[in-house]
Design a protein around this motif. Structure first.
Motif, PDB file in Angstrom:
ATOM      1  N   ARG A 204       4.081  -0.077 -31.726  1.00 18.12           N
ATOM      2  CA  ARG A 204       5.490  -0.710 -31.213  1.00 18.12           C
ATOM      3  C   ARG A 204       5.158  -1.343 -29.828  1.00 18.12           C
ATOM      4  N   GLN A 205       6.017  -2.168 -29.548  1.00 18.81           N
ATOM      5  CA  GLN A 205       5.785  -2.584 -28.010  1.00 18.81           C
ATOM      6  C   GLN A 205       5.933  -1.775 -26.892  1.00 18.81           C
ATOM      7  N   LYS A 206       5.208  -1.808 -25.964  1.00 21.60           N
ATOM      8  CA  LYS A 206       5.235  -1.000 -24.779  1.00 21.60           C
ATOM      9  C   LYS A 206       6.493  -0.948 -24.095  1.00 21.60           C
ATOM     10  N   GLN A 207       6.990   0.210 -23.440  1.00 21.20           N
ATOM     11  CA  GLN A 207       8.310   0.134 -22.671  1.00 21.20           C
ATOM     12  C   GLN A 207       7.902  -0.611 -21.202  1.00 21.20           C
ATOM     13  N   ILE A 208       6.634  -0.351 -20.816  1.00 22.51           N
ATOM     14  CA  ILE A 208       6.663  -1.154 -19.459  1.00 22.51           C
ATOM     15  C   ILE A 208       5.279  -1.963 -19.423  1.00 22.51           C
ATOM     16  N   SER A 209       5.417  -3.281 -18.940  1.00 21.00           N
ATOM     17  CA  SER A 209       4.288  -4.172 -19.081  1.00 21.00           C
ATOM     18  C   SER A 209       3.282  -3.866 -18.399  1.00 21.00           C
ATOM     19  N   SER A 210       2.124  -4.228 -18.589  1.00 27.05           N
ATOM     20  CA  SER A 210       0.737  -3.995 -17.766  1.00 27.05           C
ATOM     21  C   SER A 210       0.989  -4.585 -16.509  1.00 27.05           C
ATOM     22  N   ARG A 211       1.833  -5.876 -16.434  1.00 24.78           N
ATOM     23  CA  ARG A 211       1.892  -6.533 -15.118  1.00 24.78           C
ATOM     24  C   ARG A 211       2.739  -5.659 -14.153  1.00 24.78           C
ATOM     25  N   VAL A 212       3.818  -5.255 -14.702  1.00 23.45           N
ATOM     26  CA  VAL A 212       4.847  -4.156 -13.737  1.00 23.45           C
ATOM     27  C   VAL A 212       3.778  -2.870 -13.420  1.00 23.45           C
ATOM     28  N   ALA A 213       3.396  -2.360 -14.514  1.00 24.12           N
ATOM     29  CA  ALA A 213       3.031  -1.082 -14.077  1.00 24.12           C
ATOM     30  C   ALA A 213       1.639  -1.355 -13.083  1.00 24.12           C
ATOM     31  N   MET A 214       0.959  -2.643 -13.259  1.00 25.38           N
ATOM     32  CA  MET A 214      -0.328  -2.437 -12.239  1.00 25.38           C
ATOM     33  C   MET A 214       0.247  -2.611 -10.961  1.00 25.38           C
ATOM     34  N   GLN A 215       1.316  -3.572 -10.846  1.00 20.81           N
ATOM     35  CA  GLN A 215       1.929  -3.778  -9.466  1.00 20.81           C
ATOM     36  C   GLN A 215       2.314  -2.366  -8.854  1.00 20.81           C
ATOM     37  N   ARG A 216       3.242  -1.572  -9.634  1.00 21.66           N
ATOM     38  CA  ARG A 216       3.658  -0.511  -8.999  1.00 21.66           C
ATOM     39  C   ARG A 216       2.648   0.424  -8.545  1.00 21.66           C
ATOM     40  N   THR A 217       1.603   0.642  -9.449  1.00 20.20           N
ATOM     41  CA  THR A 217       0.388   1.489  -9.208  1.00 20.20           C
ATOM     42  C   THR A 217      -0.185   1.140  -7.708  1.00 20.20           C
ATOM     43  N   VAL A 218      -0.419  -0.306  -7.719  1.00 19.55           N
ATOM     44  CA  VAL A 218      -1.064  -0.851  -6.403  1.00 19.55           C
ATOM     45  C   VAL A 218      -0.166  -0.668  -5.272  1.00 19.55           C
ATOM     46  N   GLU A 219       1.010  -0.606  -5.502  1.00 17.43           N
ATOM     47  CA  GLU A 219       1.883  -0.346  -4.267  1.00 17.43           C
ATOM     48  C   GLU A 219       2.467   0.856  -3.867  1.00 17.43           C
ATOM     49  N   THR A 220       2.426   1.917  -5.090  1.00 14.52           N
ATOM     50  CA  THR A 220       2.806   3.178  -4.709  1.00 14.52           C
ATOM     51  C   THR A 220       1.863   4.482  -4.873  1.00 14.52           C
ATOM     52  N   SER A 221       0.654   4.155  -5.515  1.00 15.96           N
ATOM     53  CA  SER A 221      -0.205   5.088  -6.088  1.00 15.96           C
ATOM     54  C   SER A 221      -1.104   5.644  -4.724  1.00 15.96           C
ATOM     55  N   ILE A 222      -0.970   6.720  -4.319  1.00 17.86           N
ATOM     56  CA  ILE A 222      -2.137   7.196  -3.452  1.00 17.86           C
ATOM     57  C   ILE A 222      -3.484   7.169  -3.834  1.00 17.86           C
ATOM     58  N   LEU A 223      -3.672   7.493  -5.390  1.00 13.89           N
ATOM     59  CA  LEU A 223      -4.986   7.542  -6.086  1.00 13.89           C
ATOM     60  C   LEU A 223      -5.566   6.345  -6.037  1.00 13.89           C
ATOM     61  N   TYR A 224      -4.693   5.189  -6.055  1.00  6.48           N
ATOM     62  CA  TYR A 224      -5.279   3.895  -6.317  1.00  6.48           C
ATOM     63  C   TYR A 224      -6.107   3.429  -5.135  1.00  6.48           C
ATOM     64  N   ARG A 225      -6.138   4.196  -3.878  1.00  2.00           N
ATOM     65  CA  ARG A 225      -6.978   3.601  -2.747  1.00  2.00           C
ATOM     66  C   ARG A 225      -8.449   3.993  -3.227  1.00  2.00           C
ATOM     67  N   SER A 226      -8.716   4.993  -4.151  1.00  2.00           N
ATOM     68  CA  SER A 226     -10.073   5.227  -4.315  1.00  2.00           C
ATOM     69  C   SER A 226     -10.593   4.483  -5.454  1.00  2.00           C
ATOM     70  N   TRP A 227      -9.660   3.585  -6.235  1.00  2.00           N
ATOM     71  CA  TRP A 227     -10.321   2.676  -7.370  1.00  2.00           C
ATOM     72  C   TRP A 227     -11.068   1.650  -7.364  1.00  2.00           C
ATOM     73  N   PRO A 228     -11.126   1.101  -6.265  1.00  2.00           N
ATOM     74  CA  PRO A 228     -12.192  -0.080  -6.005  1.00  2.00           C
ATOM     75  C   PRO A 228     -13.353   0.360  -5.676  1.00  2.00           C
ATOM     76  N   THR A 229     -13.556   1.621  -5.179  1.00  2.00           N
ATOM     77  CA  THR A 229     -14.826   2.154  -4.892  1.00  2.00           C
ATOM     78  C   THR A 229     -15.335   2.804  -6.291  1.00  2.00           C
ATOM     79  N   GLN A 230     -14.393   3.319  -7.011  1.00  2.00           N
ATOM     80  CA  GLN A 230     -14.774   4.075  -8.475  1.00  2.00           C
ATOM     81  C   GLN A 230     -15.490   2.742  -9.527  1.00  2.00           C
ATOM     82  N   VAL A 231     -14.678   1.843  -9.367  1.00  2.00           N
ATOM     83  CA  VAL A 231     -15.061   0.654 -10.148  1.00  2.00           C
ATOM     84  C   VAL A 231     -16.356   0.122  -9.891  1.00  2.00           C
ATOM     85  N   ALA A 232     -16.565  -0.082  -8.691  1.00  2.00           N
ATOM     86  CA  ALA A 232     -18.060  -0.245  -8.088  1.00  2.00           C
ATOM     87  C   ALA A 232     -19.171   0.480  -8.658  1.00  2.00           C
ATOM     88  N   MET A 233     -18.823   1.508  -8.629  1.00  2.00           N
ATOM     89  CA  MET A 233     -19.900   2.431  -9.040  1.00  2.00           C
ATOM     90  C   MET A 233     -20.055   2.438 -10.282  1.00  2.00           C
TER      91      MET A 233
END
Ligand code: PMV
Length: 328
Positions: A204-233
Motif C-alpha cells: 500500500r501507499q505509505k502514509q508519509i512521503s519520503s520528502r516530508v519524512a526526510m525534511q522532518r528528520t533533518v529539522e528535528t532529529s538529534i541523531l541526524y547530526r551524526s548521519w553525514p559522518t556515518q555515510v562518509a565512512m
C-alpha cells in the motif's frame, strides 16, 4: 536558484523546445535500491543531498514510458488505466513536465508502465522520473549526456538521478549551490552473482512521503547530526567491498547503513516510523539465517518492505525461507 534556471542553463543551446511531430519516445529506466542511503537535503528546491549515496539498479523492474505529442490536452495512462489529472500522481508529473514547456505550447500523451508498486518505498518515483526525462530528451531531441539527464532527473526526485544506469551507481553530493556537480555515475564493474530480492510485506501507499519524512528528520532529529559522518565512512567501505567483491562486507555495511537511517527517523519529532510488525519479524528471520550460516542481508527504504541481498548461489536457500520474495 529555481529549477527553471537550472533547466535554462542545461538547455541553453538547444534550439528545439517543441516535440518532434508524429514521434513516440519510448524509454525504460530501472528502479534502484540504495546500499548507502540518501537521506536529507541541503537544498529542497533542487533536491541537493547532504551526502553522496550508492545504489544498485534492479535488473527486471522499473518504469517504461511512451511519450508523444497530443493536440488539445494532456493525457496520462498508468498501467493501462486512465489517470485523473487532478490526482497526486498526475499533479507531480505535470509539474515536472511544465518545467520544460511554456503554458499551452504543446500537450502530451504519456503511457506509463510501472513494474514496481507506486509509493511503497520501492523506488517507483526514481525510475519514473528517470524514464520521463529520457523520454523528454527523445521527444524534444535534446541529445543530452546521461550526466546532464541525471541532473534533470534529480529535479523530479533525488534518487532518480541514479536510475539512468544499470549496475552499481554513485550519486555525488556535490558542493555547488546550483547543483551542477550533483549527479550520478556508474561504477565500472559488473558483479552478476550479486542478487537482490524484494520482500513485499505491504504494497500500500505509505502514509508519509519520503520528502516530508526526510525534511522532518533533518529539522528535528538529534541523531541526524551524526548521519553525514556515518555515510562518509560507510561509503568508502562500500566502494571497497564492491571493488573486492566482498559480499559479507557489502551486506553488513548496507544493513547497518539502512538501520542507522531509520534510527535518525525514529528520533525525529514526531517520530517517523516505517516499521510494521512484519518488517521486524522478517529482520529477525534474516538474522537467524545468518546465525545458521546463510549469508543474507537486508536493506530498507522509506516503507515497510525489505530488500534481501545475497549471492546467486544461495538463491534457492533464500527462496525456501522467503517463498514470497521476488527477484529484483
Ligand atoms: O528520492 P526520494 O525523495 O524518493 O528519496 C529516496 C530516499 C530513500 O529511498 C529512503 C533512500 C535512497 O537513497 O533511495
Amino acid at each position: 536558484m529555481k529549477k527553471s534556471e537550472i533547466i535554462s542553463l542545461l538547455l541553453a543551446n538547444k534550439k528545439n523546445h517543441l516535440p518532434q511531430k508524429n514521434f513516440v519516445a519510448k524509454t525504460f529506466a530501472p528502479s534502484n535500491i540504495a546500499l548507502i542511503k540518501y537521506w536529507g537535503k541541503r537544498n529542497t528546491e533542487l533536491n541537493l543531498p547532504m551526502t553522496s549515496s550508492l545504489s544498485i539498479s534492479l535488473q527486471n523492474k522499473g518504469c517504461e514510458v511512451e511519450l508523444s505529442q497530443q493536440n488539445e490536452k494532456d493525457e496520462i495512462f498508468l498501467n493501462d488505466h486512465f489517470v485523473d489529472l487532478n490526482s497526486e500522481f498526475a499533479i507531480r508529473l505535470l509539474e515536472f513536465v511544465n518545467l520544460f514547456r511554456k503554458p499551452n505550447s504543446w500537450f502530451f500523451t504519456a503511457k506509463i508502465i510501472s513494474t514496481v508498486p507506486i509509493g511503497a518505498g520501492l523506488a517507483s518515483s526514481a525510475c519514473g522520473f528517470a524514464a520521463v526525462v529520457k523520454a523528454l530528451d527523445q521527444l524534444l531531441d535534446w541529445q543530452l549526456s546521461l550526466k546532464n539527464l541525471s541532473i534533470l532527473a534529480r529535479l523530479g526526485s533525488g534518487s532518480a538521478s541514479r536510475s539512468l544506469w544499470d549496475g552499481f551507481v554513485e550519486w555525488h553530493a556535490g558542493e555547488r549551490d546550483d547543483g551542477m556537480d550533483s549527479f550520478a555515475e556508474p561504477l565500472e564493474l559488473s558483479w552478476p552473482e550479486f542478487s537482490l530480492g524484494l520482500l513485499i510485506l505491504d504494497a500500500r501507499q505509505k502514509q508519509i512521503s519520503s520528502r516530508v519524512a526526510m525534511q522532518r528528520t533533518v529539522e528535528t532529529s538529534i541523531l541526524y547530526r551524526s548521519w553525514p559522518t556515518q555515510v562518509a565512512m560507510d561509503l568508502s567501505v562500500m566502494r571497497q567491498a564492491i571493488l573486492d567483491k566482498n559480499f559479507e562486507l557489502l551486506g553488513q555495511t548496507a544493513e547497518a547503513n539502512a538501520l542507522a537511517m531509520h534510527a535518525t527517523m525514529l528520533s525525529a519529532r514526531p517520530a517517523v516510523n516505517y516499521f510494521l510488525p512484519e518488517t521486524i519479524a522478517a529482520m529477525q528471520k534474516i538474522w537467524q539465517c545468518r546465525a545458521d550460516g546463510l549469508p543474507v542481508y537486508f536493506t530498507q527504504d522509506a516503507g515497510p518492505n525489505l530488500k534481501l541481498l545475497f549471492l546467486q548461489k544461495h538463491f534457492s536457500d533464500v527462496k525456501e525461507i522467503f517463498p514470497e520474495m521476488v527477484l529484483g
